[in-house]
Design a protein around this motif. Structure first.
Motif, short mmCIF file in Angstrom:
data_model
loop_
_atom_site.label_atom_id
_atom_site.label_comp_id
_atom_site.label_asym_id
_atom_site.label_seq_id
_atom_site.Cartn_x
_atom_site.Cartn_y
_atom_site.Cartn_z
N ASP A 171 0.76 -1.04 0.28
CA ASP A 171 -0.16 -0.02 0.07
C ASP A 171 0.86 1.36 0.12
O ASP A 171 0.68 2.09 -0.61
N LEU A 172 2.27 1.26 0.66
CA LEU A 172 2.54 2.28 0.39
C LEU A 172 3.26 2.61 -0.27
O LEU A 172 4.07 4.19 -1.20
N TYR A 173 3.95 1.41 -1.43
CA TYR A 173 4.47 2.02 -2.91
C TYR A 173 3.47 2.28 -3.29
O TYR A 173 4.05 3.41 -4.03
N GLU A 174 2.06 2.16 -3.85
CA GLU A 174 0.80 2.14 -4.34
C GLU A 174 0.70 3.33 -4.58
O GLU A 174 0.73 4.52 -5.25
N THR A 175 1.17 4.04 -3.32
CA THR A 175 0.28 5.10 -2.71
C THR A 175 1.47 6.74 -3.32
O THR A 175 1.28 7.64 -3.80
N ARG A 176 2.67 5.93 -3.08
CA ARG A 176 3.78 6.55 -3.40
C ARG A 176 4.30 6.54 -4.93
O ARG A 176 4.64 7.82 -5.59
N ALA A 177 3.22 5.89 -5.48
CA ALA A 177 3.69 5.77 -6.69
C ALA A 177 2.46 6.90 -7.26
O ALA A 177 3.30 7.52 -8.47
N ALA A 178 0.97 7.13 -6.76
CA ALA A 178 0.26 8.21 -7.47
C ALA A 178 1.39 9.40 -6.68
O ALA A 178 1.10 10.45 -7.16
N VAL A 179 1.53 10.15 -5.53
CA VAL A 179 2.76 11.50 -5.60
C VAL A 179 3.44 11.26 -6.32
O VAL A 179 3.05 12.34 -7.45
N SER A 180 4.16 10.00 -6.72
CA SER A 180 5.03 9.99 -8.15
C SER A 180 3.77 10.97 -9.56
O SER A 180 4.45 12.13 -10.57
N TYR A 181 3.34 10.30 -9.66
CA TYR A 181 2.60 10.51 -11.06
C TYR A 181 2.07 11.74 -11.29
O TYR A 181 1.91 12.46 -11.72
N LEU A 182 1.54 12.20 -9.86
CA LEU A 182 0.71 13.49 -9.68
C LEU A 182 1.65 14.80 -9.54
O LEU A 182 1.92 15.43 -10.34
N SER A 183 2.88 14.09 -9.36
CA SER A 183 4.27 14.79 -9.89
C SER A 183 5.16 15.29 -11.04
O SER A 183 5.70 15.86 -10.89
N GLY A 184 4.39 14.05 -11.73
CA GLY A 184 4.76 14.46 -13.15
C GLY A 184 6.01 13.37 -13.71
O GLY A 184 6.69 13.07 -14.06
N ARG A 185 6.64 12.61 -12.17
CA ARG A 185 7.70 11.79 -12.46
C ARG A 185 7.30 10.85 -12.56
O ARG A 185 7.22 8.80 -11.56
N HIS A 186 6.55 10.08 -14.02
CA HIS A 186 6.44 8.62 -14.30
C HIS A 186 7.11 8.17 -13.60
O HIS A 186 6.62 6.59 -13.70
N ASP A 187 8.27 7.81 -14.29
CA ASP A 187 9.55 6.64 -13.92
C ASP A 187 9.52 6.04 -12.66
O ASP A 187 9.91 4.60 -12.45
N ASP A 188 9.38 6.94 -11.80
CA ASP A 188 9.51 6.49 -10.59
C ASP A 188 8.28 5.98 -9.91
O ASP A 188 8.11 5.12 -9.31
N ALA A 189 7.34 6.86 -10.82
CA ALA A 189 5.18 6.03 -10.15
C ALA A 189 5.56 4.26 -10.95
O ALA A 189 5.56 3.59 -9.95
N ARG A 190 6.45 4.33 -11.92
CA ARG A 190 6.15 2.84 -12.34
C ARG A 190 6.91 2.42 -11.20
O ARG A 190 6.88 1.48 -11.17
N GLU A 191 8.33 2.38 -11.09
CA GLU A 191 9.29 1.66 -10.27
C GLU A 191 8.94 1.30 -9.17
O GLU A 191 8.26 0.23 -8.74
N ASP A 192 7.70 2.27 -8.28
CA ASP A 192 7.09 1.90 -7.08
C ASP A 192 5.84 1.16 -7.56
O ASP A 192 5.58 0.30 -6.28
N LEU A 193 5.00 1.13 -8.95
CA LEU A 193 4.69 0.01 -8.85
C LEU A 193 4.60 -1.71 -9.11
O LEU A 193 3.98 -2.04 -8.57
N ALA A 194 5.86 -1.32 -9.47
CA ALA A 194 6.83 -2.49 -9.28
C ALA A 194 6.78 -3.11 -8.24
O ALA A 194 6.38 -4.35 -8.01
N LEU A 195 7.21 -2.27 -7.33
CA LEU A 195 7.31 -2.84 -6.19
C LEU A 195 5.85 -3.44 -4.82
O LEU A 195 6.41 -3.96 -4.22
N ALA A 196 5.31 -2.15 -5.11
CA ALA A 196 3.80 -2.64 -5.30
C ALA A 196 3.75 -4.06 -5.08
O ALA A 196 3.02 -4.64 -4.59
N GLU A 197 3.52 -5.02 -6.01
CA GLU A 197 2.99 -5.41 -7.30
C GLU A 197 4.08 -6.57 -6.69
O GLU A 197 3.48 -8.27 -6.72
N LYS A 198 5.54 -6.50 -6.69
CA LYS A 198 6.10 -7.59 -6.11
C LYS A 198 5.90 -7.88 -4.55
O LYS A 198 5.99 -9.08 -3.89
#
Length: 219
Positions: free
Chosen positions: A145-172
């Protein structure tokens, strides 16, 4: 029809995630005194889920949970659940108050931190949300949940690569694949990658994805 990026869909899904966190079978709630706060909590929550599924507000159940919390004011599970119901009712200030108390009582309560960060996101305070999440990830480095939510922060900040990285960790670490695919679709859509986004959204037709998410690919 072209796909149009809408950043706040990340936050719209957060509401959907909340209902998933509280999912389960429902039964009728009876307001009788009991000795076990966990048992009382589950009874009230089942009644709340039933009310919401039937299109009712769930307000009587939310008030009942607040009464229960008054009996056990230091129970972090009650505090978190009361925050979830307050957030669902649109009372963000009350939700924040409950979550802040829960975090003080249990600094490692990852779910409380994730919801508190979502509230910060909804208020437009991306910096506060990221600070909450990064600090909690030092204590819970494998909490999806922490990685998913941080992905949302990165997405809304325009940091799409960071968001994808956190989503990969969330899935893991166990986040549902349908939810991760939804978020990946939003990122692809924001980058103008319509066909790629559509591919992610088509995956949402899997039975485990809630109807609100499964319909996204038709947008």
């Amino acid at each position: 029809m072209p796909l149009t990026p809408k950043p706040l869909r990340f936050l719209g899904l957060a509401a959907l995630v909340l209902s998933c966190l509280l999912g389960g079978c429902a039964s009728t709630w009876v307001d009788e005194p009991q000795d076990d706060p966990a048992g009382e909590l589950e009874t009230v929550m089942e009644a709340w889920r039933t009310a919401r599924a039937e299109g009712r507000s769930g307000e009587p159940e939310r008030v009942a949970l607040e009464r229960l919390l008054a009996k056990y004011p230091r129970d972090v599970d009650l505090l978190y659940s009361a925050a979830v119901l307050a957030h669902a009712a649109g009372d963000r200030e009350r939700a924040r108050g409950h979550l802040d108390i829960a975090r003080k009582l249990d600094p490692r309560f990852a779910e409380a931190v994730a919801l508190r960060a979502r509230l910060a996101l909804e208020a437009g305070n991306l910096r506060a949300a990221e600070r909450l999440l990064s600090t909690q990830l030092e204590l819970n480095p494998d909490h999806p949940d922490l990685y998913e939510t941080r992905a949302a922060v990165s997405y809304l900040s325009g940091r799409h690569d960071d968001a994808r990285e956190d989503l990969a960790l969330a899935e893991k670490f166990g986040a549902p694949s349908w939810r991760v695919d939804y978020h990946r679709g939003l990122i692809a859509e924001a980058q103008g990658q319509g066909p790629r986004a559509a591919d992610y959204y088509r995956r949402l037709q899997k039975p485990q994805a809630p109807p609100a998410a499964r319909s996204r690919h038709r947008a």
